[in-house]
Scaffold this motif. Sequence first.
Motif, PDB file in Angstrom:
ATOM      1  N   ARG A  42      12.092  48.158  48.678  1.00 41.90           N
ATOM      2  CA  ARG A  42      12.831  46.894  48.781  1.00 41.90           C
ATOM      3  C   ARG A  42      12.291  45.873  47.777  1.00 41.90           C
ATOM      4  O   ARG A  42      13.045  45.125  47.165  1.00 41.90           O
ATOM      5  N   THR A  43      10.978  45.831  47.625  1.00 45.09           N
ATOM      6  CA  THR A  43      10.350  44.878  46.707  1.00 45.09           C
ATOM      7  C   THR A  43      10.760  45.144  45.272  1.00 45.09           C
ATOM      8  O   THR A  43      11.053  44.224  44.510  1.00 45.09           O
ATOM      9  N   LEU A  44      10.790  46.415  44.872  1.00 48.30           N
ATOM     10  CA  LEU A  44      11.115  46.750  43.488  1.00 48.30           C
ATOM     11  C   LEU A  44      12.614  46.701  43.208  1.00 48.30           C
ATOM     12  O   LEU A  44      13.025  46.399  42.097  1.00 48.30           O
ATOM     13  N   GLY A  45      13.417  47.025  44.211  1.00 43.77           N
ATOM     14  CA  GLY A  45      14.854  47.002  44.027  1.00 43.77           C
ATOM     15  C   GLY A  45      15.418  48.332  43.563  1.00 43.77           C
ATOM     16  O   GLY A  45      14.699  49.197  43.058  1.00 43.77           O
ATOM     17  N   ALA A  46      16.717  48.479  43.728  1.00 47.25           N
ATOM     18  CA  ALA A  46      17.383  49.758  43.468  1.00 47.25           C
ATOM     19  C   ALA A  46      17.242  50.219  42.028  1.00 47.25           C
ATOM     20  O   ALA A  46      17.208  51.422  41.749  1.00 47.25           O
ATOM     21  N   ALA A  47      17.150  49.295  41.087  1.00 51.73           N
ATOM     22  CA  ALA A  47      17.090  49.674  39.668  1.00 51.73           C
ATOM     23  C   ALA A  47      15.818  50.421  39.317  1.00 51.73           C
ATOM     24  O   ALA A  47      15.762  51.122  38.302  1.00 51.73           O
ATOM     25  N   GLN A  48      14.787  50.300  40.160  1.00 55.11           N
ATOM     26  CA  GLN A  48      13.502  50.945  39.873  1.00 55.11           C
ATOM     27  C   GLN A  48      13.310  52.261  40.638  1.00 55.11           C
ATOM     28  O   GLN A  48      12.301  52.945  40.447  1.00 55.11           O
ATOM     29  N   THR A  49      14.267  52.623  41.460  1.00 52.64           N
ATOM     30  CA  THR A  49      14.100  53.783  42.349  1.00 52.64           C
ATOM     31  C   THR A  49      13.739  55.059  41.606  1.00 52.64           C
ATOM     32  O   THR A  49      12.908  55.849  42.061  1.00 52.64           O
ATOM     33  N   ILE A  52       9.992  55.734  41.110  1.00 53.10           N
ATOM     34  CA  ILE A  52       9.088  55.713  42.262  1.00 53.10           C
ATOM     35  C   ILE A  52       8.931  57.124  42.823  1.00 53.10           C
ATOM     36  O   ILE A  52       9.911  57.843  43.016  1.00 53.10           O
ATOM     37  N   TYR A  53       7.685  57.504  43.104  1.00 51.06           N
ATOM     38  CA  TYR A  53       7.380  58.795  43.712  1.00 51.06           C
ATOM     39  C   TYR A  53       6.766  58.531  45.092  1.00 51.06           C
ATOM     40  O   TYR A  53       5.715  57.899  45.192  1.00 51.06           O
ATOM     41  N   ASN A  54       7.431  59.015  46.112  1.00 46.82           N
ATOM     42  CA  ASN A  54       6.926  58.861  47.476  1.00 46.82           C
ATOM     43  C   ASN A  54       6.412  60.214  47.970  1.00 46.82           C
ATOM     44  O   ASN A  54       7.192  61.100  48.316  1.00 46.82           O
ATOM     45  N   LEU A  55       5.107  60.369  47.981  1.00 47.72           N
ATOM     46  CA  LEU A  55       4.479  61.638  48.340  1.00 47.72           C
ATOM     47  C   LEU A  55       3.650  61.420  49.605  1.00 47.72           C
ATOM     48  O   LEU A  55       2.706  60.615  49.586  1.00 47.72           O
ATOM     49  N   PRO A  56       3.974  62.093  50.703  1.00 45.52           N
ATOM     50  CA  PRO A  56       3.341  61.804  51.992  1.00 45.52           C
ATOM     51  C   PRO A  56       1.822  61.901  52.025  1.00 45.52           C
ATOM     52  O   PRO A  56       1.191  61.302  52.899  1.00 45.52           O
ATOM     53  N   ALA A  57       1.207  62.643  51.099  1.00 42.66           N
ATOM     54  CA  ALA A  57      -0.253  62.793  51.128  1.00 42.66           C
ATOM     55  C   ALA A  57      -0.985  61.604  50.508  1.00 42.66           C
ATOM     56  O   ALA A  57      -2.209  61.538  50.579  1.00 42.66           O
ATOM     57  N   PHE A  58      -0.236  60.650  49.932  1.00 40.69           N
ATOM     58  CA  PHE A  58      -0.878  59.523  49.262  1.00 40.69           C
ATOM     59  C   PHE A  58      -0.430  58.210  49.888  1.00 40.69           C
ATOM     60  O   PHE A  58       0.759  57.981  50.118  1.00 40.69           O
ATOM     61  N   TYR A  63       4.199  55.228  40.599  1.00 42.78           N
ATOM     62  CA  TYR A  63       5.238  54.705  39.717  1.00 42.78           C
ATOM     63  C   TYR A  63       5.043  55.296  38.323  1.00 42.78           C
ATOM     64  O   TYR A  63       3.974  55.164  37.730  1.00 42.78           O
ATOM     65  N   GLU A  64       6.059  55.988  37.848  1.00 40.25           N
ATOM     66  CA  GLU A  64       5.988  56.589  36.509  1.00 40.25           C
ATOM     67  C   GLU A  64       6.216  55.506  35.463  1.00 40.25           C
ATOM     68  O   GLU A  64       7.295  54.917  35.393  1.00 40.25           O
TER      69      GLU A  64
END
Length: 314
Positions: A42-49, A52-58, A63-64
């Motif tokens: 939400r903070t970064l917004g849809a344009a940055q999706t 973004i890498y959402n990895l459950p172990a971290f 962010y690439e």
Amino acid sequence: MVTGSIPVETIRPRRWQQQPGDRLILVPNAAEWVRRIDEFERTLGAAQTEFIYNLPAFATPLYERHPEGPAGIPLEVAWHPVFWLPTKLAAPLPDESDGEWGYRVCRAFIEHGVYVAEDGTWVDVLAWLGLSLDHPSDRARVQTWLAGNADPLLDGIDWDTLNGLYPDTPETDHVAAQDAIMDYDEYEEAQWVLTTHSIVEMITSELEDVDEQAAAEKAPEVFDKVAPLVISTLAEAPEAIDGYGPIWDSIEPISAALREPGADTVELLGDLTSQLVALHDTYLSSLTRVLAEEDSEYARSESGTALETIPDGP
């Protein structure tokens, strides 16, 4: 103006999302992980999706980095190190999995003192570069640069070491190597154990001290709370019980069955719980081995109490 010669330990630390004692590698609370992921997106917004890498172990989203540096990042979080990765960490290597890359990034954060688990704080990278978001002129300068305009200081950043924040030393050379971790699969398995443990705890706490009728009435509500957690955190988990298929694949049919007239809601919720417990028990040895390895290699730099926050069974 000072540009990167300030000792890391003297930079005023900042905190966002992480709390004192929070680990970066292996996450004990699935619900909190999902909440933080939602907040980050939400903070970064849809344009940055897409970056973004959402990895459950971290514990933090990754962010690439754009090849030319951060761009379009909200000013209020532009100080955060996740947006300022040096070249060796900026993106997964050609034959590297997302998880292997994430491990390298988080381990570099820890070993370079960029994240300090004792108090859950991060180095303010803009302060490292001699800028401060507390100063209006610096805020305007950073905002203008993030919008794509030239800046003599920010355009001259040494992206190999980020002006010395990530120096190459014998102790940290391995964070640039593709084989920084040989057994990431075991870390993923260890995370399944922590995730299933926290979800089972949520289920049992919701139904604790509730009589049979109340439990039957409450079961669909409890299921609706945990279903998004299963989908978000266990999508890569294999079949837990023969014949059931992957655990996330059970969510839709159980959800539909719970709404059927006369459904045994407690039993249906129990079907999901049984799969969670089976997955936990299958990979508990992986968690044990990973924690032993971490303790011997680098866990002390995360904090002495952090390991205590991770349970060893449901």
